[in-house]
Scaffold this motif. Structure first.
Motif, mmCIF file in Angstrom:
data_model
loop_
_atom_site.group_PDB
_atom_site.id
_atom_site.type_symbol
_atom_site.label_atom_id
_atom_site.label_comp_id
_atom_site.label_asym_id
_atom_site.label_seq_id
_atom_site.Cartn_x
_atom_site.Cartn_y
_atom_site.Cartn_z
ATOM 1 N N TYR B 43 0.865 -1.174 0.000
ATOM 2 C CA TYR B 43 0.000 0.000 0.000
ATOM 3 C C TYR B 43 0.897 1.217 0.000
ATOM 4 C CZ TYR B 43 -3.865 -2.988 1.516
ATOM 5 O OH TYR B 43 -4.819 -3.946 1.602
ATOM 6 N N VAL B 50 3.733 0.721 2.592
ATOM 7 C CA VAL B 50 3.535 -0.308 3.619
ATOM 8 C C VAL B 50 3.481 -1.663 2.918
ATOM 9 C CG1 VAL B 50 2.059 -1.156 5.466
ATOM 10 C CG2 VAL B 50 2.120 1.286 4.969
ATOM 11 N N ALA B 52 2.207 -4.808 3.211
ATOM 12 C CA ALA B 52 1.243 -5.535 4.047
ATOM 13 C C ALA B 52 1.478 -7.041 3.938
ATOM 14 C CB ALA B 52 -0.178 -5.179 3.635
ATOM 15 N N SER B 72 -1.592 -8.288 15.427
ATOM 16 C CA SER B 72 -2.242 -7.206 14.690
ATOM 17 C C SER B 72 -1.250 -6.537 13.733
ATOM 18 C CB SER B 72 -2.785 -6.187 15.683
ATOM 19 O OG SER B 72 -3.594 -5.286 15.023
ATOM 20 N N GLY B 73 -1.690 -6.338 12.507
ATOM 21 C CA GLY B 73 -0.840 -5.674 11.536
ATOM 22 C C GLY B 73 0.095 -6.603 10.797
ATOM 23 N N ALA B 74 -0.011 -7.897 11.073
ATOM 24 C CA ALA B 74 0.890 -8.856 10.421
ATOM 25 C C ALA B 74 0.563 -9.036 8.934
ATOM 26 C CB ALA B 74 0.811 -10.201 11.128
ATOM 27 N N GLY B 75 -0.637 -8.636 8.539
ATOM 28 C CA GLY B 75 -1.014 -8.748 7.139
ATOM 29 C C GLY B 75 -1.983 -9.882 6.859
ATOM 30 N N LYS B 76 -2.557 -10.442 7.921
ATOM 31 C CA LYS B 76 -3.470 -11.577 7.759
ATOM 32 C C LYS B 76 -4.704 -11.214 6.950
ATOM 33 C CE LYS B 76 -4.272 -11.779 12.213
ATOM 34 N NZ LYS B 76 -3.576 -10.620 12.751
ATOM 35 N N SER B 77 -5.348 -10.113 7.332
ATOM 36 C CA SER B 77 -6.572 -9.729 6.619
ATOM 37 C C SER B 77 -6.273 -9.446 5.158
ATOM 38 C CB SER B 77 -7.206 -8.488 7.246
ATOM 39 O OG SER B 77 -7.655 -8.782 8.535
ATOM 40 N N THR B 78 -5.181 -8.750 4.915
ATOM 41 C CA THR B 78 -4.816 -8.433 3.544
ATOM 42 C C THR B 78 -4.646 -9.716 2.746
ATOM 43 O OG1 THR B 78 -3.644 -6.526 4.437
ATOM 44 C CG2 THR B 78 -3.224 -7.083 2.131
ATOM 45 N N GLU B 198 -11.095 -13.590 11.312
ATOM 46 C CA GLU B 198 -11.296 -13.384 12.752
ATOM 47 C C GLU B 198 -12.741 -13.679 13.145
ATOM 48 O OE1 GLU B 198 -8.917 -12.253 14.908
ATOM 49 O OE2 GLU B 198 -7.408 -11.284 13.676
HETATM 50 N N1 LIG Z 1 -6.154 -0.080 2.701
HETATM 51 C C1 LIG Z 1 -4.950 0.063 3.282
HETATM 52 N N2 LIG Z 1 -4.180 1.135 3.043
HETATM 53 C C2 LIG Z 1 -2.975 1.272 3.616
HETATM 54 N N3 LIG Z 1 -2.436 0.401 4.472
HETATM 55 C C3 LIG Z 1 -3.137 -0.705 4.767
HETATM 56 C C4 LIG Z 1 -4.437 -0.937 4.197
HETATM 57 N N4 LIG Z 1 -4.902 -2.111 4.678
HETATM 58 C C5 LIG Z 1 -3.956 -2.586 5.495
HETATM 59 N N5 LIG Z 1 -2.897 -1.754 5.553
HETATM 60 C C6 LIG Z 1 -1.662 -1.971 6.346
HETATM 61 O O1 LIG Z 1 -1.184 -3.255 6.048
HETATM 62 C C7 LIG Z 1 -0.704 -3.892 7.217
HETATM 63 C C8 LIG Z 1 -1.397 -5.217 7.409
HETATM 64 O O2 LIG Z 1 -2.764 -4.996 7.678
HETATM 65 P P1 LIG Z 1 -3.804 -6.143 7.917
HETATM 66 O O3 LIG Z 1 -5.143 -5.531 8.108
HETATM 67 O O4 LIG Z 1 -3.676 -7.154 6.852
HETATM 68 O O5 LIG Z 1 -3.309 -6.763 9.287
HETATM 69 P P2 LIG Z 1 -3.953 -7.890 10.180
HETATM 70 O O6 LIG Z 1 -2.903 -8.918 10.375
HETATM 71 O O7 LIG Z 1 -5.246 -8.324 9.626
HETATM 72 O O8 LIG Z 1 -4.197 -7.157 11.550
HETATM 73 P P3 LIG Z 1 -5.421 -7.234 12.583
HETATM 74 O O9 LIG Z 1 -5.188 -8.446 13.414
HETATM 75 O O10 LIG Z 1 -5.280 -5.977 13.375
HETATM 76 O O11 LIG Z 1 -6.678 -7.288 11.791
HETATM 77 C C9 LIG Z 1 -0.907 -2.915 8.355
HETATM 78 O O12 LIG Z 1 0.294 -2.261 8.598
HETATM 79 C C10 LIG Z 1 -1.936 -1.955 7.837
HETATM 80 O O13 LIG Z 1 -1.749 -0.687 8.378
#
Ligand SMILES: Nc1ncnc2c1ncn2[C@@H]1O[C@H](COP(=O)(O)OP(=O)(O)OP(=O)(O)O)[C@@H](O)[C@H]1O
Ligand SMILES: [Mg+2]
Lengths: 221, 373
Positions: B43, B50, B52, B72-78, B198
């Protein structure tokens, strides 16, 4: 009764009431449609949304802001050439409609946009993840999910429109406002103004009541 | 009392053991359903870029429950959102059920999404629709005729255990019930994959367990592949066959759940494994207990999979003239075997205690002496 309000001609009063109701009803329906379309466009073309488009969003936004800011009485005057063009007259109920709609639709469009923004982004995403097309998302997610906001918004707008019709009446559009001004004020017949006011209040309260009722009925949150 | 507990634990181990081998044998026969190749997602924002998701390679087999864990922030959702095209990878390719979701668009992507459904942390139900109408929604999208829709909705409602609640609105349901609606909705179009972002993080532990049981049930009954992401090791432990640990956008460790539990390599993984094996209070409790046992030795046993098959405690008592007290134990059952720790106190004559320790070490059980009495 007749002694308290000697100057009220009930036939005239009834006719004026119908004119007010007519102007309000038509303009509310048109405002609802136009405002919803504009509100949807504002929402969908905003950043991060399905139809993200900066120029279109900017244009609609500017249009809405400008027309929402012009005082209604001035808007009527500004719109005279436009009204003459499409209605061919400046007198009567129909002549008031363009100004009423153009004045109210942007006002309502903003309320629609706010209502749509309150929808949880996750719900829209869920619909996308099921393979929904944009029209499906609009008809089956955006509009139903924001319906209470749309209805309470149109209630407020309808009430504003009733008072706009009264203003339009002063410059010749007919209705209760016209009656109160010409018969009541200019001829110093206070009782006519009073009765016209009471009828307008009844109309406003009725709209408010119906609007609130439908809003609570719809809101399953 | 201690014997009874140990017998119970061992029975559990053996049952799980059998499941374990059946599952592994089964998985070797199945095909790949999801393949993620060298995927990156970057991103760019005003603050800079970033990463992700950073160079992820992953293969998920048909019929398995695959877990991705990370903070949190590991990139799982992405990562999971790229599996149904809600995000497009910056680089690399993703194939799900024979379709390259990272490339297809429009009608083809929408079609693919009907086979890759998703459930969410906050359920994302339409509050304006009843339970039945929420479940019918994906069927409406797929253009299923009204009559079929109604009968399918009925089936799904009983599948997820919501009979009698079809006319309720989401606001009238508990969190667990809402997630059941989410699951029913996700299953409506007979998907090939279920993605869970989640899905239990907003639920209490008990409800979490009931939802996890439902997911296992669905996985077994429908042979549905499930990919789930979580930050709770409990979830991975309870239902996943394989796990990948994510940190800073990359997968740092992966493997069958039991294997990862047995040999966690990276510090993150160790921390996650500790979540389920060593409760916070363990050390404290043991500290208190030590005071009660001035004599003998307190030892920690670690059982993993095969090591748990033998009736260890019984043999110990039969073979050595010792007193054995069970102080505290915790067994974590995973989908492919179990993992547990047991604290016991051995008391007896010195050579017997030493011999007993040697005997335990021969049993493929991890032994750690906590203190000398
Ligand atoms: N649309 C976006 N624009 C910019 N940065 C993003 C976007 N979506 C996610 N990120 C960044 O990508 C990284 C991974 O985000 P992600 O949501 O995949 O984490 P996660 O592992 O699902 O965390 P959580 O457990 O908090 O849901 C984070 O640093 C987040 O700030
Ligand atoms: Mg997330």
């Amino acid at each position: 009764m007749a002694e308290l309000i000697p100057n009220v001609v009930w036939e005239e009063m009834w006719e004026a009431t119908l004119e007010t109701l007519y102007m309000s009803a038509i303009s509310v329906v048109a405002t609802f449609i136009l405002g919803t379309v504009l509100g949807l466009l504002l929402f969908l073309t905003a950043k991060g949304n399905i139809w993200e488009n900066k120029p279109i969003n900017f244009i609609i936004s500017a249009f809405v802001n400008i027309f929402r800011s012009i005082p209604f009485i001035i808007l009527i005057v500004l719109l005279i050439p436009f009204t003459m063009l499409i209605m061919d007259t400046m007198i009567g109920e129909n002549a008031a409609l363009p100004a009423l709609i153009i004045g109210a639709a942007p006002f309502y469009a903003r309320m629609v946009e706010i209502g749509l923004r309150e929808i949880d982004k996750g719900v829209i995403e869920a619909a996308k993840s099921m393979g929904a097309k944009t029209p499906t998302i609009i008809w089956k997610v955006l509009l139903p999910e924001s319906m209470p906001a749309l209805v309470s918004g149109i209630t407020v707008t309808a009430i504003a429109l009733v008072s706009y019709t009264a203003m339009a009446g002063v410059i010749g559009a007919g209705g209760l406002g016209n009656l109160a001004y010409l018969e009541g004020f200019q001829r110093s017949q206070g009782d006519v103004t009073l009765v016209a006011t009471i009828i307008i209040l009844i109309i406003v309260f009725t709209i408010q009541f119906i609007g609130d009722y439908i809003t609570t009925k719809l809101d399953k949150r | 009392m201690d014997l009874c507990l140990s017998a119970h634990m061992q029975k559990g181990f053996i049952i799980l053991q059998k499941n374990h081998f059946a599952k592994i044998a089964e998985q070797e026969r199945v095909n790949l359903l999801i393949s993620i190749k060298n995927v990156r997602k970057v991103y760019s924002s005003r603050q800079g870029e970033v990463k992700a998701v950073d160079r992820v390679d992953l293969e998920i087999k048909e019929g398995e429950i695959f877990g991705v864990i990370g903070y949190s922030g590991a990139g799982k959702s992405t990562l999971i959102r790229m599996l149904n095209g809600l995000e497009i990878p910056t680089e690399g390719s993703i194939t799900v059920a024979g379709r390259e979701v990272s490339r297809i668009k429009g009608a083809e992507l929408r079609k693919a999404r009907q086979e890759i459904s998703m459930i969410f942390q906050h359920f994302n139900l339409l509050w304006s629709r009843t339970v039945a109408d929420n479940i019918a929604f994906p069927l409406e999208i797929a253009g299923v005729p009204k009559k079929e829709r109604d009968s399918r909705v009925k089936e799904l409602i009983s599948l997820v255990g919501l009979d009698g609640r079809e006319g309720a609105y989401p606001s009238q349901l508990s969190g667990g019930q809402k997630q059941r609606v989410g699951i029913a909705r996700a299953l409506a179009n007979n998907p090939k994959v279920l993605l869970c972002d989640e899905a239990t993080s907003a639920l209490d532990p008990q409800t979490t367990d009931s939802i996890l049981d439902l997911l296992v049930d669905i996985n077994e009954r429908l042979r549905l592949t499930i990919v789930l992401i979580t930050h709770e090791m409990h979830v991975i432990r309870k239902i996943c066959h394989r796990v990948a640990v994510m940190e800073g956008g990359a997968i740092v460790e992966r493997g069958p759940v039991l294997h990862v539990f047995k040999n966690p390599e990276k510090p993150v993984t160790k921390r996650f494994v500790q979540q389920v094996t060593e409760p916070e209070e363990t050390k404290e409790t043991i500290g208190h207990l030590l005071a009660n046992y001035p004599r003998g030795q307190v030892i920690q046993l670690t059982f993993v999979g095969e090591g748990a098959e033998q009736p260890l405690i019984t043999n110990l008592i039969r073979k050595f003239p010792l007193t054995v007290n069970i102080l505290q134990g915790k067994i974590s059952q995973t989908q492919n075997g179990s993992y547990g720790t047991l604290f016991i106190h051995l008391d007896g004559e010195e050579p017997d205690v030493t011999n007993a320790l040697t005997f335990i070490k021969e049993q493929e059980v991890g032994v750690e002496v906590i203190s000398h009495g």
